[in-house]
Scaffold this active site. Structure first.
Site, PDB file in Angstrom:
ATOM      1  N   LYS A  79      41.794  48.656  27.919  1.00 50.76           N
ATOM      2  CA  LYS A  79      41.258  49.056  29.340  1.00 50.76           C
ATOM      3  C   LYS A  79      42.666  47.926  30.115  1.00 50.76           C
ATOM      4  O   LYS A  79      42.499  46.938  29.733  1.00 50.76           O
ATOM      5  CB  LYS A  79      40.086  48.569  29.434  1.00 50.76           C
ATOM      6  CG  LYS A  79      39.727  48.886  31.183  1.00 50.76           C
ATOM      7  CD  LYS A  79      38.274  48.725  31.502  1.00 50.76           C
ATOM      8  CE  LYS A  79      37.864  49.158  32.834  1.00 50.76           C
ATOM      9  NZ  LYS A  79      36.562  48.794  33.360  1.00 50.76           N
ATOM     10  N   SER A 154      34.072  52.929  35.250  1.00 52.83           N
ATOM     11  CA  SER A 154      35.347  52.875  35.576  1.00 52.83           C
ATOM     12  C   SER A 154      36.233  52.776  34.259  1.00 52.83           C
ATOM     13  O   SER A 154      37.524  53.141  34.627  1.00 52.83           O
ATOM     14  CB  SER A 154      35.552  51.277  36.158  1.00 52.83           C
ATOM     15  OG  SER A 154      35.341  50.446  35.232  1.00 52.83           O
ATOM     16  N   SER A 178      30.054  50.587  33.417  1.00 50.74           N
ATOM     17  CA  SER A 178      31.564  51.300  33.187  1.00 50.74           C
ATOM     18  C   SER A 178      31.907  51.395  31.795  1.00 50.74           C
ATOM     19  O   SER A 178      32.729  52.174  31.620  1.00 50.74           O
ATOM     20  CB  SER A 178      32.655  50.141  33.851  1.00 50.74           C
ATOM     21  OG  SER A 178      32.616  50.443  35.190  1.00 50.74           O
TER      22      SER A 178
END
Ligand code: GLN
Length: 492
Positions: A79, A154, A178
């Site tokens: 990420k 997210s 997330s």
């Protein structure tokens, strides 16, 4: 042979038996990426050249019988809110559009030490604030099961890259859901670790008391293997727990799908939170499988869960407003080109560099921390946090794990919720209390809803009891036909 279709544990066994090479695996993943990435848009930055070099090095080690770990040579996406030395790290924000970290986050270092091949940096909501990856400054990641829908957020890029077969594993971060919410929407496994189990050093902070990095995978065994790599004490993170408590390194070895006698609590409040019928029926199917396997399932009550969402948004925004103060246009990142003095430089750089959602959180957080409101909001939020934590501890005196839905509905369409922040915040209604209590939880696929869209189930465990939820996840996975679910990237 389409190597991208295999799980990491299968690939690892093939590497040991010399049936394939790390280079072939990486090439297959990048070929798949070339085919689907124009539709999925999971990555902000691809690390192709370096990844292929790393794969060749892994092949050398494997050939010499000196593999660094069982995941040596296995590709993985990171990420874009974790620092990677020499690779741009943007947090999906304009304000970090040119930031190249001079160091690796501890998790990234562990991944490299394990010999894993970093394929690139995955898209996410800006500074991990959001539930759809729509707040990214760069692109909109699509759900590989239906590209007209969001992947969740997210960590949408981390989930979508694994679901689309671009990579067998990835890491994301979970502050309020997330990892679990996008896992649920994309039909993959996501593990949110016990707070303090995985180092936050080099993770660009959103809400420091809630953030945890965790794995995405297409099987429980893969999640356990990656947890074995990234878990562990880190002297560089003052909130990191001692190794004796974390118990890292043995999750995969200790996997055991026997759930006979396991006590599973079903909190009735979670099933009333606007949960749709299709989600309820898939989750209840998982419940009946556990009963069939000999687990004892019973209803419990978690009355305070109704306060979890407001408590989460007070605490997380307060911490965000403080953490994001460092992005001022002076030290690194975006600087406005036209300003008049220092204060104007700050104001213009931040106004132009941060998106709307980030600005909303900074303002909300500054407000709840301001004198006069601190006691009314922030302190009350902290008191409520303690009460929620206690309620979970009490519940765990009767059960070994708690089972709930992950999200009230399957993946929604682009734009459906982005106009109304409160509607977007409700996406986290089943996940935030886990972060508030600091406990571990897994999201994994348990069925399909309308349009063949994935439905997830959440298994919540006691502090540092990841093994129990991984074992229970394995038991369920064996009974369902949803392991290693590679999406065909389509428009439903
Ligand atoms: N969707 C939640 C939020 O916007 C959770 C985000 C996260 O876990 N990083 O705050």
């Amino acid at each position: 042979m389409d190597l991208y279709k295999y799980t990491a544990s299968e690939l690892s066994r093939m590497l040991i038996k010399k049936e394939t090479s790390a280079k072939e695996i990486a090439e297959s993943c990048f070929k798949r990426t070339d085919e689907v990435e124009k539709d999925v848009e999971a990555y902000i930055t691809l690390n192709r050249e370096e990844a292929l070099k790393q794969a060749e090095k892994a092949d050398e080690r494997i050939k010499n019988g000196s593999a660094s770990s069982p995941l040596d040579g296995i590709p993985l996406a990171v990420k874009d809110n974790m620092c990677t030395e020499g690779i741009k790290t943007t947090c999906a924000s304009k304000i970090l559009y040119n930031f190249i970290p001079p160091y690796d986050a501890t998790v990234v270092k562990k991944i490299k030490d394990a010999g894993m091949v970093i394929t690139g940096k995955a898209n996410c909501d800006e500074f991990a604030m959001g539930s759809s990856t729509e707040t990214s400054y760069y692109k909109k990641t699509k759900n590989p099961h239906d590209i007209t829908r969001v992947p969740g957020g997210s960590s949408g890029g981390s989930a979508a890259s694994v679901a689309a077969g671009e990579v067998p594993l990835s890491v994301g971060s979970d502050t309020g859901g997330s990892i679990r919410q996008p896992s649920s929407h994309c039909g993959v496994v996501g593990l949110k670790p016990t707070y303090g189990s995985v180092s936050r050093y080099g993770l660009i902070a959103f809400a420091s008391s809630l953030d945890q990095i965790g794995p995405f995978s297409r099987s429980i065994e893969d999640a356990a293997m990656l947890a074995d790599v990234i878990y562990g004490h880190d002297p560089l993170d003052s909130t990191s727990a001692p190794d004796a408590r974390i118990g890292a390194g043995n999750f995969a070895k200790r996997l055991n799908p026997d759930v006979k006698g396991l006590k599973i609590g079903l909190p009735k409040e979670y099933f009333g939170l606007g949960v749709s019928d299709e989600v309820k029926s898939a989750v209840m199917n998982a419940v009946s499988i556990y009963e069939k396997l000999g687990a004892k399932v019973f209803e419990i009550s978690l009355k305070l869960v109704k306060y979890a969402l407001p408590v989460y948004y007070i605490i997380s925004s307060a911490e965000a407003s403080s953490n994001l103060a460092r992005f001022d246009g002076v030290k690194y990142g975006y600087r406005s080109s036209d300003y008049d003095g220092l204060v104007d430089l700050y104001v213009k750089s931040r106004s132009e560099g941060f998106g709307k959602e980030v600005q909303r959180r900074v303002m909300l957080g500054t407000y709840v921390l301001s004198s006069g409101y601190y006691d009314a909001y922030y302190n009350k939020g902290r008191l409520a946090q303690r009460a929620i934590k206690q309620e979970f501890s009490d519940a765990f005196s009767d059960c070994d794990l708690i089972l709930t839905p992950v999200t009230p509905n399957t993946a929604f369409r682009f734009g459906e919720k982005s106009g109304d922040p409160v509607q977007m915040y409700v996406e986290d209604i089943c996940t935030v209390s886990v972060n508030i209590a600091g406990i571990p939880a897994i999201a994994m696929p348990c069925g399909k809803g309308e349009g063949e869209l994935p439905v997830g189930v959440q298994l919540i465990g006691k502090h540092f009891d990841e093994q129990t939820i991984l074992n229970a996840g394995l038991a369920l996975e064996k009974e369902l036909d949803l392991k290693n679910w590679v999406a065909d990237v389509r428009k439903a």
